[in-house]
Design a protein around this motif. Structure first.
Motif, short mmCIF file in Angstrom:
data_model
loop_
_atom_site.label_atom_id
_atom_site.label_comp_id
_atom_site.label_asym_id
_atom_site.label_seq_id
_atom_site.Cartn_x
_atom_site.Cartn_y
_atom_site.Cartn_z
N ALA A 43 0.82 -1.21 0.00
CA ALA A 43 0.00 0.00 0.00
C ALA A 43 0.85 1.26 0.00
O ALA A 43 0.57 2.22 -0.72
N LEU A 44 1.91 1.27 0.79
CA LEU A 44 2.78 2.44 0.86
C LEU A 44 3.53 2.67 -0.46
O LEU A 44 3.65 3.80 -0.93
N LEU A 45 4.04 1.58 -1.05
CA LEU A 45 4.73 1.71 -2.34
C LEU A 45 3.77 2.17 -3.43
O LEU A 45 4.10 3.04 -4.24
N ALA A 46 2.58 1.57 -3.47
CA ALA A 46 1.60 1.94 -4.49
C ALA A 46 1.22 3.42 -4.37
O ALA A 46 1.03 4.10 -5.38
N ARG A 47 1.14 3.89 -3.15
CA ARG A 47 0.80 5.31 -2.93
C ARG A 47 1.91 6.23 -3.44
O ARG A 47 1.66 7.31 -3.95
N ARG A 48 3.15 5.79 -3.28
CA ARG A 48 4.29 6.61 -3.69
C ARG A 48 4.60 6.51 -5.18
O ARG A 48 5.11 7.45 -5.77
N LEU A 49 4.33 5.35 -5.78
CA LEU A 49 4.71 5.09 -7.17
C LEU A 49 3.47 5.00 -8.04
O LEU A 49 2.93 3.93 -8.28
#
Length: 168
Positions: A21-27
């Motif tokens: 979730a954190l990576l998807a939000r950033r990328l």
């Protein structure tokens, strides 16, 4: 170019859903998915993980654990795991992914972090404090990897506020 990232942990209900979730939000231009080596197939994310992510403005209530199967790492440009043992297991099981599998903690986050080269412990059944510590490490890893992936992909990295610092 990195277009697809696979995040792997043990059960796919604690660490990898938060990291996904954190990576998807950033990328914004990268597909990010997660799976578990010994997934609790069909289970939702742990309630503590759901609460911690909700505090960061991210809803992972719809997450359902998936078992890692061969096509997942084979089609990923990058596979991120939580510890050295998981990396060894994946490289042994899927020899073709050598050179594309790393620990989330292998990427130095930024000059202000000294956590480079770390495992992320499994907080399963250990309470909120253990989840907070794992999430702190996940956030440090995500910060570094998001910058690196965006640089390799020519993409944009969305900035997000650091909730743990602003709530103190």
């Amino acid at each position: 170019m990195i277009g697809r990232v696979l995040v792997v942990c043990a059960g796919n209900i604690c660490r990898s859903p938060m990291a996904e979730a954190l990576l998807a939000r950033r990328l914004e231009s990268v597909t990010v998915e997660s799976a578990g080596i010994a997934a609790l197939i069909g289970h939702g994310a742990d309630p503590v993980a759901v609460n911690l992510m909700s505090e960061r403005g991210i809803d992972i209530r719809s997450h359902r654990a998936r078992q890692l199967v061969s096509w997942m790492p084979a089609t990923a440009d990058l596979v991120l795991v939580m510890d050295r043992l998981q990396r060894q297991q994946l490289e042994h099981r899927f020899a073709s992914i050598r050179g594309r599998v790393y620990r989330l903690g292998d990427m130095p986050a930024s000059p202000r972090h000294s956590d480079a080269g770390f495992d992320i412990p499994d907080p399963y059944r250990q309470g909120r404090v253990a989840f907070e510590e794992s999430l702190r490490l996940i956030e440090a890893g995500v910060e570094g990897w998001a910058m690196r992936i965006a640089g390799l992909s020519g993409g944009r990295v969305a900035s997000i506020p650091n909730v743990s610092e602003s709530s103190s």
